[in-house]
Design a protein around this motif. Structure first.
Motif, PDB file in Angstrom:
ATOM      1  N   ARG A  66      70.949 112.545  21.249  1.00 19.01           N
ATOM      2  CA  ARG A  66      70.970 112.188  22.244  1.00 19.01           C
ATOM      3  C   ARG A  66      73.149 113.185  22.069  1.00 19.01           C
ATOM      4  NH1 ARG A  66      69.432 107.091  21.254  1.00 19.01           N
ATOM      5  NH2 ARG A  66      70.782 106.819  19.676  1.00 19.01           N
ATOM      6  N   HIS A  67      73.488 113.524  20.866  1.00 19.51           N
ATOM      7  CA  HIS A  67      74.390 113.991  20.095  1.00 19.51           C
ATOM      8  C   HIS A  67      73.734 115.345  21.068  1.00 19.51           C
ATOM      9  CE1 HIS A  67      77.192 111.030  18.047  1.00 19.51           C
ATOM     10  NE2 HIS A  67      76.478 111.035  18.263  1.00 19.51           N
ATOM     11  N   TYR A  68      73.061 116.049  20.649  1.00 24.43           N
ATOM     12  CA  TYR A  68      73.035 117.004  20.885  1.00 24.43           C
ATOM     13  C   TYR A  68      72.644 117.918  22.555  1.00 24.43           C
ATOM     14  CZ  TYR A  68      70.165 121.701  21.277  1.00 24.43           C
ATOM     15  OH  TYR A  68      69.622 123.026  21.388  1.00 24.43           O
ATOM     16  N   ALA A  69      71.937 116.867  23.076  1.00 20.62           N
ATOM     17  CA  ALA A  69      71.755 116.662  24.505  1.00 20.62           C
ATOM     18  C   ALA A  69      73.045 116.575  24.904  1.00 20.62           C
ATOM     19  CB  ALA A  69      71.287 115.367  25.163  1.00 20.62           C
ATOM     20  N   ALA A  70      74.141 115.726  24.095  1.00 23.49           N
ATOM     21  CA  ALA A  70      75.627 115.522  25.295  1.00 23.49           C
ATOM     22  C   ALA A  70      76.367 117.170  24.611  1.00 23.49           C
ATOM     23  CB  ALA A  70      76.450 114.532  24.240  1.00 23.49           C
ATOM     24  N   LEU A  71      76.307 117.671  24.016  1.00 22.57           N
ATOM     25  CA  LEU A  71      76.584 118.720  23.807  1.00 22.57           C
ATOM     26  C   LEU A  71      76.238 120.111  24.455  1.00 22.57           C
ATOM     27  CD1 LEU A  71      78.553 121.092  22.116  1.00 22.57           C
ATOM     28  CD2 LEU A  71      76.482 120.815  19.992  1.00 22.57           C
ATOM     29  N   MET A  72      74.990 120.153  24.403  1.00 21.57           N
ATOM     30  CA  MET A  72      74.382 120.958  25.562  1.00 21.57           C
ATOM     31  C   MET A  72      74.506 120.993  26.920  1.00 21.57           C
ATOM     32  SD  MET A  72      72.604 122.852  23.543  1.00 21.57           S
ATOM     33  CE  MET A  72      74.828 123.212  22.502  1.00 21.57           C
ATOM     34  N   GLU A  73      74.938 119.840  27.527  1.00 21.89           N
ATOM     35  CA  GLU A  73      75.459 118.986  28.649  1.00 21.89           C
ATOM     36  C   GLU A  73      76.520 119.924  28.827  1.00 21.89           C
ATOM     37  OE1 GLU A  73      75.463 118.468  33.035  1.00 21.89           O
ATOM     38  OE2 GLU A  73      73.822 118.348  31.747  1.00 21.89           O
ATOM     39  N   GLN A  74      77.802 120.216  27.618  1.00 18.19           N
ATOM     40  CA  GLN A  74      79.345 120.986  27.598  1.00 18.19           C
ATOM     41  C   GLN A  74      78.729 122.107  28.303  1.00 18.19           C
ATOM     42  OE1 GLN A  74      81.276 119.065  24.317  1.00 18.19           O
ATOM     43  NE2 GLN A  74      81.539 116.717  25.915  1.00 18.19           N
ATOM     44  N   VAL A  75      78.067 122.819  27.138  1.00 18.62           N
ATOM     45  CA  VAL A  75      78.055 124.230  26.572  1.00 18.62           C
ATOM     46  C   VAL A  75      77.536 124.325  28.455  1.00 18.62           C
ATOM     47  CG1 VAL A  75      76.473 126.196  25.840  1.00 18.62           C
ATOM     48  CG2 VAL A  75      77.370 124.761  24.389  1.00 18.62           C
ATOM     49  N   GLN A  76      76.259 124.115  28.612  1.00 11.54           N
ATOM     50  CA  GLN A  76      75.574 124.573  30.145  1.00 11.54           C
ATOM     51  C   GLN A  76      76.724 124.318  30.959  1.00 11.54           C
ATOM     52  OE1 GLN A  76      72.663 122.026  31.548  1.00 11.54           O
ATOM     53  NE2 GLN A  76      71.777 123.432  33.122  1.00 11.54           N
ATOM     54  N   GLN A  77      77.691 123.485  31.541  1.00 18.30           N
ATOM     55  CA  GLN A  77      78.859 123.405  32.298  1.00 18.30           C
ATOM     56  C   GLN A  77      79.502 124.577  31.931  1.00 18.30           C
ATOM     57  OE1 GLN A  77      80.400 118.814  32.037  1.00 18.30           O
ATOM     58  NE2 GLN A  77      78.254 118.500  33.520  1.00 18.30           N
ATOM     59  N   ARG A  78      80.133 125.097  30.765  1.00 21.16           N
ATOM     60  CA  ARG A  78      81.332 125.756  30.847  1.00 21.16           C
ATOM     61  C   ARG A  78      80.873 127.099  31.291  1.00 21.16           C
ATOM     62  NH1 ARG A  78      84.164 123.761  25.029  1.00 21.16           N
ATOM     63  NH2 ARG A  78      85.219 122.884  25.705  1.00 21.16           N
ATOM     64  N   PHE A  79      79.214 127.899  30.925  1.00 23.67           N
ATOM     65  CA  PHE A  79      78.291 128.365  31.216  1.00 23.67           C
ATOM     66  C   PHE A  79      78.440 128.681  32.508  1.00 23.67           C
ATOM     67  CE2 PHE A  79      74.600 131.213  32.035  1.00 23.67           C
ATOM     68  CZ  PHE A  79      74.868 131.974  31.140  1.00 23.67           C
ATOM     69  N   SER A  80      77.810 127.895  33.255  1.00 19.90           N
ATOM     70  CA  SER A  80      77.997 127.988  35.383  1.00 19.90           C
ATOM     71  C   SER A  80      78.945 128.207  35.046  1.00 19.90           C
ATOM     72  CB  SER A  80      77.377 126.388  35.553  1.00 19.90           C
ATOM     73  OG  SER A  80      76.042 125.987  34.476  1.00 19.90           O
ATOM     74  N   ARG A  81      80.417 127.147  34.803  1.00 18.24           N
ATOM     75  CA  ARG A  81      81.765 127.698  35.630  1.00 18.24           C
ATOM     76  C   ARG A  81      81.725 129.128  35.522  1.00 18.24           C
ATOM     77  NH1 ARG A  81      83.451 122.629  33.775  1.00 18.24           N
ATOM     78  NH2 ARG A  81      83.548 123.379  31.956  1.00 18.24           N
ATOM     79  N   GLY A  82      81.158 129.401  33.948  1.00 15.50           N
ATOM     80  CA  GLY A  82      81.831 131.101  34.316  1.00 15.50           C
ATOM     81  C   GLY A  82      80.730 132.453  35.220  1.00 15.50           C
ATOM     82  N   LEU A  83      79.577 131.367  35.156  1.00 14.13           N
ATOM     83  CA  LEU A  83      78.695 132.578  35.857  1.00 14.13           C
ATOM     84  C   LEU A  83      79.515 132.142  37.458  1.00 14.13           C
ATOM     85  CD1 LEU A  83      75.337 131.794  35.129  1.00 14.13           C
ATOM     86  CD2 LEU A  83      76.477 133.493  34.450  1.00 14.13           C
ATOM     87  N   GLN A  84      79.760 130.892  38.157  1.00  8.00           N
ATOM     88  CA  GLN A  84      80.606 130.662  38.905  1.00  8.00           C
ATOM     89  C   GLN A  84      81.816 131.978  39.599  1.00  8.00           C
ATOM     90  OE1 GLN A  84      80.977 126.815  39.341  1.00  8.00           O
ATOM     91  NE2 GLN A  84      79.245 126.553  40.847  1.00  8.00           N
ATOM     92  N   ALA A  85      82.736 132.345  38.233  1.00  7.39           N
ATOM     93  CA  ALA A  85      83.910 132.920  38.427  1.00  7.39           C
ATOM     94  C   ALA A  85      83.540 134.451  38.632  1.00  7.39           C
ATOM     95  CB  ALA A  85      84.810 132.758  36.989  1.00  7.39           C
ATOM     96  N   GLY A 101      80.644 135.620  39.022  1.00  3.73           N
ATOM     97  CA  GLY A 101      79.748 135.707  40.701  1.00  3.73           C
ATOM     98  C   GLY A 101      78.245 136.756  39.551  1.00  3.73           C
ATOM     99  N   TRP A 102      77.118 135.600  40.286  1.00  2.00           N
ATOM    100  CA  TRP A 102      76.027 135.525  39.806  1.00  2.00           C
ATOM    101  C   TRP A 102      75.126 136.006  41.341  1.00  2.00           C
ATOM    102  CZ3 TRP A 102      73.690 136.835  36.129  1.00  2.00           C
ATOM    103  CH2 TRP A 102      72.348 136.576  35.973  1.00  2.00           C
ATOM    104  N   PRO A 103      74.402 137.057  41.305  1.00  2.00           N
ATOM    105  CA  PRO A 103      74.032 138.146  40.665  1.00  2.00           C
ATOM    106  C   PRO A 103      75.103 139.334  40.197  1.00  2.00           C
ATOM    107  CG  PRO A 103      72.601 138.526  42.428  1.00  2.00           C
ATOM    108  CD  PRO A 103      73.521 136.884  42.488  1.00  2.00           C
ATOM    109  N   ALA A 104      74.795 139.831  39.442  1.00  4.64           N
ATOM    110  CA  ALA A 104      75.871 140.802  38.712  1.00  4.64           C
ATOM    111  C   ALA A 104      75.677 141.585  39.559  1.00  4.64           C
ATOM    112  CB  ALA A 104      75.100 141.466  37.556  1.00  4.64           C
ATOM    113  N   THR A 105      77.363 142.454  40.532  1.00  5.63           N
ATOM    114  CA  THR A 105      77.254 143.124  41.042  1.00  5.63           C
ATOM    115  C   THR A 105      76.389 145.162  40.829  1.00  5.63           C
ATOM    116  OG1 THR A 105      79.301 142.345  41.487  1.00  5.63           O
ATOM    117  CG2 THR A 105      78.540 144.670  41.886  1.00  5.63           C
ATOM    118  N   GLY A 106      75.453 145.040  41.341  1.00  2.00           N
ATOM    119  CA  GLY A 106      75.085 146.205  41.295  1.00  2.00           C
ATOM    120  C   GLY A 106      73.667 146.058  41.223  1.00  2.00           C
ATOM    121  N   TYR A 107      73.186 145.159  40.626  1.00  2.00           N
ATOM    122  CA  TYR A 107      71.430 144.294  40.642  1.00  2.00           C
ATOM    123  C   TYR A 107      70.384 143.547  41.802  1.00  2.00           C
ATOM    124  CZ  TYR A 107      72.497 145.675  35.273  1.00  2.00           C
ATOM    125  OH  TYR A 107      73.333 146.627  34.644  1.00  2.00           O
ATOM    126  N   LEU A 108      69.493 144.024  41.646  1.00  2.00           N
ATOM    127  CA  LEU A 108      68.908 143.691  42.822  1.00  2.00           C
ATOM    128  C   LEU A 108      68.512 141.782  42.273  1.00  2.00           C
ATOM    129  CD1 LEU A 108      66.828 144.207  45.008  1.00  2.00           C
ATOM    130  CD2 LEU A 108      65.243 144.288  43.227  1.00  2.00           C
TER     131      LEU A 108
END
Length: 183
Positions: free
Chosen positions: A11-30, A32-39
């Motif tokens: 349960r603790h691991y799942a809660a931690l990974m949820e936080q990590v995933q949310q931060r990662f997703s916000r970073g990708l949104q900021a 931009g995805w897909p990365a510029t210059g790639y198909l």
């Protein structure tokens, strides 16, 4: 005795990974995805395969391999290079990188028509108004566009066949594999 401790740790691991995933997703949104210059995966079929199918007499085997990562593609390129000319072109995965979304991103028209809808069962990909979360629905997209010029087969069935062949009228053979993901 160990089960309650294990369950609490999970349960603790799942809660931690949820936080990590949310931060990662916000970073990708900021960023931009897909990365510029790639198909992007959504353009692979329309940009690389469809133009070949418009050429008279050109036949294509289109491999849709679940969980085929870049490093596996590099290894495959090295193996195939002994048999002919090989070009490796990376494509950026459609997010979220789950099988139904990733595989739906590889069908014709995905660049313009792919949309994702959140449901109580998760995320369902659509091409236009058609849900394409299953293999059968994804293959139906190909069938609607290419009719008798299209056929599909699982890689393991094709490889295990004593005399594998493709009908003369088939210009597009989709070869599907989920073996990597199952390993």
């Amino acid at each position: 005795v160990i089960a309650p401790i294990r369950d609490e740790a999970r349960r603790h691991y799942a809660a931690l990974m949820e936080q990590v995933q949310q931060r990662f997703s916000r970073g990708l949104q900021a960023a931009g995805w897909p990365a510029t210059g790639y198909l992007p995966n959504t353009q692979v079929f329309d940009a690389l395969v469809a133009p070949r199918l418009q050429e008279n007499g050109y036949r294509v085997a289109y491999f849709m391999v679940d969980a085929l990562r870049y490093e596996l593609g590099v290894a495959l390129e090295k193996q195939l290079a002994d048999d002919g000319v090989v070009a490796l072109q990376p494509a950026m995965a459609q997010l979220p990188s789950i099988t139904p979304v990733g595989m739906a991103s590889l069908v014709p028209g995905a660049a313009e028509q792919l949309r994702l809808q959140r449901t109580d069962k998760g995320i369902t990909p659509y091409i236009g108004d058609m849900p394409v979360a299953t293999v059968a629905k994804r293959m139906e997209v190909f069938r609607q566009l290419y009719g008798q010029r299209f056929d599909e087969v699982r890689l393991e069935e094709f490889v295990r066949a004593k005399n594998p062949s493709v009908a003369e009228h088939v210009d597009l053979l989709v070869v599907r594999s989920v073996e990597i993901d199952s390993y």
